[in-house]
Motif scaffolding. Structure first.
Motif, short mmCIF file in Angstrom:
data_model
loop_
_atom_site.label_atom_id
_atom_site.label_comp_id
_atom_site.label_asym_id
_atom_site.label_seq_id
_atom_site.Cartn_x
_atom_site.Cartn_y
_atom_site.Cartn_z
N VAL A 156 8.95 -5.19 -3.07
CA VAL A 156 7.54 -5.56 -3.08
C VAL A 156 7.14 -5.82 -1.63
O VAL A 156 7.72 -6.67 -0.96
CB VAL A 156 7.29 -6.83 -3.94
N ASN A 157 6.19 -5.04 -1.16
CA ASN A 157 5.77 -5.15 0.23
C ASN A 157 4.57 -6.08 0.32
O ASN A 157 3.53 -5.82 -0.29
CB ASN A 157 5.41 -3.74 0.73
N SER A 158 4.72 -7.17 1.09
CA SER A 158 3.64 -8.16 1.15
C SER A 158 2.62 -7.87 2.24
O SER A 158 1.60 -8.54 2.34
CB SER A 158 4.23 -9.56 1.36
N GLN A 159 2.91 -6.88 3.09
CA GLN A 159 1.95 -6.49 4.13
C GLN A 159 1.89 -4.97 4.17
O GLN A 159 2.23 -4.34 5.17
CB GLN A 159 2.38 -7.04 5.49
N PRO A 160 1.48 -4.38 3.05
CA PRO A 160 1.62 -2.93 2.93
C PRO A 160 0.66 -2.15 3.83
O PRO A 160 -0.51 -2.52 3.99
CB PRO A 160 1.28 -2.68 1.46
N GLY A 161 1.18 -1.09 4.43
CA GLY A 161 0.31 -0.12 5.08
C GLY A 161 -0.33 0.70 3.96
O GLY A 161 0.14 0.67 2.82
N PHE A 162 -1.40 1.44 4.27
CA PHE A 162 -2.02 2.19 3.18
C PHE A 162 -2.59 3.53 3.62
O PHE A 162 -3.42 4.12 2.96
CB PHE A 162 -3.07 1.34 2.45
N ARG A 163 -2.08 4.03 4.75
CA ARG A 163 -2.61 5.31 5.23
C ARG A 163 -2.21 6.46 4.30
O ARG A 163 -3.05 7.30 3.94
CB ARG A 163 -2.08 5.59 6.64
N GLY A 164 -0.92 6.47 3.91
CA GLY A 164 -0.44 7.50 2.98
C GLY A 164 -1.18 7.41 1.66
O GLY A 164 -1.65 8.41 1.11
N LEU A 165 -1.30 6.20 1.15
CA LEU A 165 -1.98 5.99 -0.13
C LEU A 165 -3.44 6.44 -0.05
O LEU A 165 -3.95 7.12 -0.94
CB LEU A 165 -1.89 4.51 -0.51
N GLN A 166 -4.10 6.07 1.07
CA GLN A 166 -5.51 6.43 1.21
C GLN A 166 -5.70 7.95 1.20
O GLN A 166 -6.73 8.45 0.76
CB GLN A 166 -6.08 5.82 2.50
N SER A 167 -4.66 8.68 1.68
CA SER A 167 -4.79 10.14 1.76
C SER A 167 -4.77 10.79 0.37
O SER A 167 -5.10 11.96 0.24
CB SER A 167 -3.69 10.74 2.65
N VAL A 168 -4.35 10.04 -0.67
CA VAL A 168 -4.29 10.64 -2.01
C VAL A 168 -5.09 9.87 -3.06
O VAL A 168 -4.92 10.08 -4.25
CB VAL A 168 -2.82 10.80 -2.50
N THR A 169 -5.94 8.95 -2.62
CA THR A 169 -6.77 8.23 -3.60
C THR A 169 -8.23 8.21 -3.15
O THR A 169 -8.50 8.19 -1.93
CB THR A 169 -6.28 6.79 -3.84
N LYS A 170 -9.12 8.20 -4.13
CA LYS A 170 -10.55 8.12 -3.81
C LYS A 170 -10.98 6.68 -3.58
O LYS A 170 -12.06 6.42 -3.05
CB LYS A 170 -11.36 8.72 -4.97
N VAL A 171 -10.14 5.74 -4.02
CA VAL A 171 -10.47 4.32 -3.85
C VAL A 171 -10.48 3.97 -2.36
O VAL A 171 -9.58 4.40 -1.62
CB VAL A 171 -9.41 3.45 -4.56
N ASP A 172 -11.50 3.25 -1.91
CA ASP A 172 -11.52 2.77 -0.53
C ASP A 172 -10.58 1.55 -0.48
O ASP A 172 -10.96 0.45 -0.86
CB ASP A 172 -12.95 2.40 -0.14
N VAL A 173 -9.35 1.77 -0.01
CA VAL A 173 -8.32 0.73 -0.08
C VAL A 173 -8.69 -0.49 0.76
O VAL A 173 -8.67 -1.63 0.27
CB VAL A 173 -6.94 1.29 0.34
N ALA A 174 -9.08 -0.26 2.02
CA ALA A 174 -9.46 -1.39 2.87
C ALA A 174 -10.65 -2.11 2.25
O ALA A 174 -10.72 -3.35 2.24
CB ALA A 174 -9.79 -0.91 4.28
N GLY A 175 -11.59 -1.33 1.73
CA GLY A 175 -12.78 -1.91 1.09
C GLY A 175 -12.38 -2.79 -0.09
O GLY A 175 -12.94 -3.87 -0.29
N ALA A 176 -11.39 -2.34 -0.87
CA ALA A 176 -10.96 -3.12 -2.04
C ALA A 176 -10.32 -4.44 -1.61
O ALA A 176 -10.52 -5.48 -2.25
CB ALA A 176 -9.98 -2.30 -2.88
N ILE A 177 -9.57 -4.40 -0.52
CA ILE A 177 -8.93 -5.63 -0.03
C ILE A 177 -10.00 -6.62 0.43
O ILE A 177 -10.00 -7.80 0.07
CB ILE A 177 -7.94 -5.32 1.12
N VAL A 178 -10.95 -6.11 1.23
CA VAL A 178 -11.99 -6.99 1.78
C VAL A 178 -12.88 -7.54 0.67
O VAL A 178 -13.23 -8.72 0.66
CB VAL A 178 -12.82 -6.22 2.84
N LYS A 179 -13.22 -6.68 -0.29
CA LYS A 179 -14.06 -7.11 -1.42
C LYS A 179 -13.36 -8.25 -2.18
O LYS A 179 -13.97 -9.26 -2.53
CB LYS A 179 -14.30 -5.92 -2.34
N TYR A 180 -12.07 -8.07 -2.40
CA TYR A 180 -11.29 -9.10 -3.10
C TYR A 180 -11.33 -10.43 -2.32
O TYR A 180 -11.57 -11.50 -2.90
CB TYR A 180 -9.85 -8.63 -3.28
N VAL A 181 -11.11 -10.36 -1.01
CA VAL A 181 -11.09 -11.58 -0.19
C VAL A 181 -12.45 -12.28 -0.28
O VAL A 181 -12.53 -13.50 -0.50
CB VAL A 181 -10.74 -11.25 1.29
#
Ligand SMILES: Nc1ncnc2c1ncn2[C@@H]1O[C@H](COP(=O)(O)OP(=O)(O)O)[C@@H](O)[C@H]1O
Ligand SMILES: [Mg+2]
Length: 299
Positions: free
Chosen positions: A268-293
């Motif tokens: 379980v990665n507690s400080q995950p990078g997300f560049r690879g993930l972002q390249s294969v998902t339509k979800v705005d990953v950084a946006g989802a993190i900030v929205k949650y915060v």
């Protein structure tokens, strides 16, 4: 929180121009909040007078931030790592919303602590033997059908992980690692077919997932594995959410290995990078993190 002022979110990052940090800064601004980037070396903790934690070159006390998003706390000496976590604990005690909380970072980065907590909560993890004693480690090697991987207790990106099946080579390696005072961490090899699954859990929900397809058995993107889009089955989502919850991670990159014996949580990665993930998902990953915060700050 003062409602007339936009919330101020700290981004604790070694490199403000690193891809995830630029994405997070962009998302913070898009959500009408202020982003304050700083590094651990920019932080000074003071006791006895004035603001207790200050950021270099800034009149602002770090306590004036409402939240801090922590990018990788990095490699460092034992002193440095402990001090970085001390600072995060101090911020939390001062009322700052820290993502991830230092207590969850502590649980997740320590491979034995993380997997033992998961196993205690019924999450399936690979068979693992951890010891300071080379003879006990070798016994573990024999018990695990002589097909194991050895790992550093605190490792990342696949470095220092070796697959072993030869008894004499393994004995020699344990002896050397023991001489240099390493803890001996041995895990049964999971036959995962050169792919693993990464689920990004934010606030108790899987917001995006991918599979990583490797040419060898190490499925780290940093070791050349390729991200592939994935719509995970419900069982995988449940395991991922539970794993993040067990380690109290507000944001977590949960890695699962699928074998003929089912799904195993590898990490379980507690400080995950997300560049690879972002390249294969339509979800705005950084946006989802900030929205949650920001949503958590409103609570
Ligand atoms: N027990 C195992 N069986 C098979 N492959 C493994 C095992 N443990 C790790 N791996 C492979 O090695 C990679 C790196 O191991 P991991 O434990 O995630 O350490 P790191 O923190 O360096 O990423 C994993 O992504 C996986 O592909
Ligand atoms: Mg890993």
């Amino acid at each position: 929180m003062n409602s007339s002022k936009p919330p101020r979110i700290g981004l604790l990052t070694r490199n403000r121009d690193a891809w995830p940090s630029t994405q997070l800064r962009r998302a913070i601004v898009e959500h009408s909040a202020d982003a304050v980037c700083f590094n651990f070396a920019d932080i000074t903790a003071k006791l006895g007078e004035g603001p207790e934690i200050v950021i270099q070159d800034s009149i602002d006390a770090i306590q004036d931030l409402q939240a801090v998003i922590v990018r990788p706390i990095g490699r460092g000496s034992l002193d440095e790592i402990i001090f970085r976590l001390d600072v995060l604990h101090r911020l939390e005690r001062g009322g700052v919303f820290v993502v991830n909380p230092p207590s969850s970072i502590e649980k997740a980065v320590d491979k034995y602590r993380a997997l033992s907590l998961l196993a205690e909560h019924g999450v399936k993890v690979p068979k693992t033997v951890v010891t300071e004693n080379p003879d006990s480690a070798l016994e573990g090697f024999r018990e695990m059908e002589r097909d194991v991987v050895i790992k550093p207790l605190f490792g990342s990106q696949g470095f220092g992980i070796t697959r072993l099946s030869d008894l004499e080579a393994t004995r020699r390696i344990y002896s050397e690692l023991n001489y240099f005072r390493h803890v001996l961490y041995t895990q049964q090899f999971v036959h995962h077919g050169r792919r693993d699954i990464r689920c990004l859990v934010i606030g108790g929900r899987v917001v995006a997932a991918m599979s990583r397809q490797a040419r060898g058995w190490k499925t780290n993107v940093s070791q050349g594995a390729k991200p592939v889009p994935l719509n995970p089955p419900a069982e995988v989502e449940e395991i991922a959410v539970k794993s993040a919850e067990v380690l109290d991670c507000r944001v977590a990159g949960v890695d699962l290995l699928e074998s003929p014996d089912g799904y195993f949580v590898n990490e379980v990665n507690s400080q995950p990078g997300f560049r690879g993930l972002q390249s294969v998902t339509k979800v705005d990953v950084a946006g989802a993190i900030v929205k949650y915060v920001l949503e958590e700050l409103k609570r």
